[in-house]
Enzyme design. Sequence first.
Site, mmCIF file in Angstrom:
data_model
loop_
_atom_site.group_PDB
_atom_site.id
_atom_site.type_symbol
_atom_site.label_atom_id
_atom_site.label_comp_id
_atom_site.label_asym_id
_atom_site.label_seq_id
_atom_site.Cartn_x
_atom_site.Cartn_y
_atom_site.Cartn_z
ATOM 1 N N LEU A 104 -10.012 -3.037 -1.838
ATOM 2 C CA LEU A 104 -9.748 -4.470 -1.775
ATOM 3 C C LEU A 104 -8.254 -4.649 -2.029
ATOM 4 O O LEU A 104 -7.680 -3.940 -2.872
ATOM 5 C CB LEU A 104 -10.555 -5.226 -2.833
ATOM 6 N N ASP A 105 -7.633 -5.570 -1.322
ATOM 7 C CA ASP A 105 -6.209 -5.817 -1.527
ATOM 8 C C ASP A 105 -5.934 -6.242 -2.965
ATOM 9 O O ASP A 105 -6.829 -6.720 -3.670
ATOM 10 C CB ASP A 105 -5.718 -6.911 -0.585
ATOM 11 N N GLU A 106 -4.696 -6.105 -3.367
ATOM 12 C CA GLU A 106 -4.291 -6.464 -4.736
ATOM 13 C C GLU A 106 -4.699 -7.890 -5.092
ATOM 14 O O GLU A 106 -5.140 -8.163 -6.207
ATOM 15 C CB GLU A 106 -2.777 -6.270 -4.859
ATOM 16 N N SER A 108 -7.136 -9.650 -3.670
ATOM 17 C CA SER A 108 -8.546 -9.909 -3.395
ATOM 18 C C SER A 108 -9.398 -9.585 -4.611
ATOM 19 O O SER A 108 -9.020 -8.773 -5.459
ATOM 20 C CB SER A 108 -9.028 -9.085 -2.194
#
Length: 241
Positions: A104-106, A108
């Site tokens: 998951l992106d930073e 998210s």
Amino acid sequence: MMIELERLLRSQGFGSRADCRALVRSGSVGVAGQLCENPFARFEADGLSFTVDGVAWLYRRFAYLALHKPAGYECSQRPLHHPSVYSLLPDPLLTRGVQAVGRLDEDSTGLLLLTDDGQFIHRYTSPKKAVPKVYEVTTRHVVDAPQIAALLAGVVLNDDPRPVAAQDCVLLGPRCLCLTVTEGRYHLVKRMLAAAGNRVEALHRISIGGFVLPASLEVGKWMWLEAPELELLAADKVSTF
């Protein structure tokens, strides 16, 4: 499977065999409610409960975890700009080598799986498996019918002429939708929304397969996945947790 205590502890991430031997001899390990100071004592591993420094553990051949990822954490063991999600786990899990199943992106949040089972990682990251992942997406602009239609029909990303379609897309509010995808490309949801003419402001993963992030799992906390949760993960439809 009968196994010596020091070898069992090593398999569960408590250090080298020498470290585990010293741990047992120091009186720090209990097995099935009883102190054990013999590192060579043999036990049936399956289902064995033990304590290390008063913390309870259960022998597991593989570790399967669900983490409620907070914003501001990177899914990397060598983070560049923010803390790592691995800093939210106890040392034995890190020592035994659990890895994030996808990322998951930073910025998210939501459901993140971790394990030390390589086949499990392949099962839930392989594009061929088409495991559904559901996201709650907050957008910058109001979502309109043409955008939803485009997401369902398939949008073209800037690095691939093949359209990528959402499996499902449900409007939750003027600037909020529930999006289901079956691929795991880099920044996929953000790029899909951009291709449809909008922009993602916040992204929260709700579920993977049929397993929904439990409401009881607080942000930044993790839980073991047992047989019932693993069965839900293997399902291709979301079930109410």
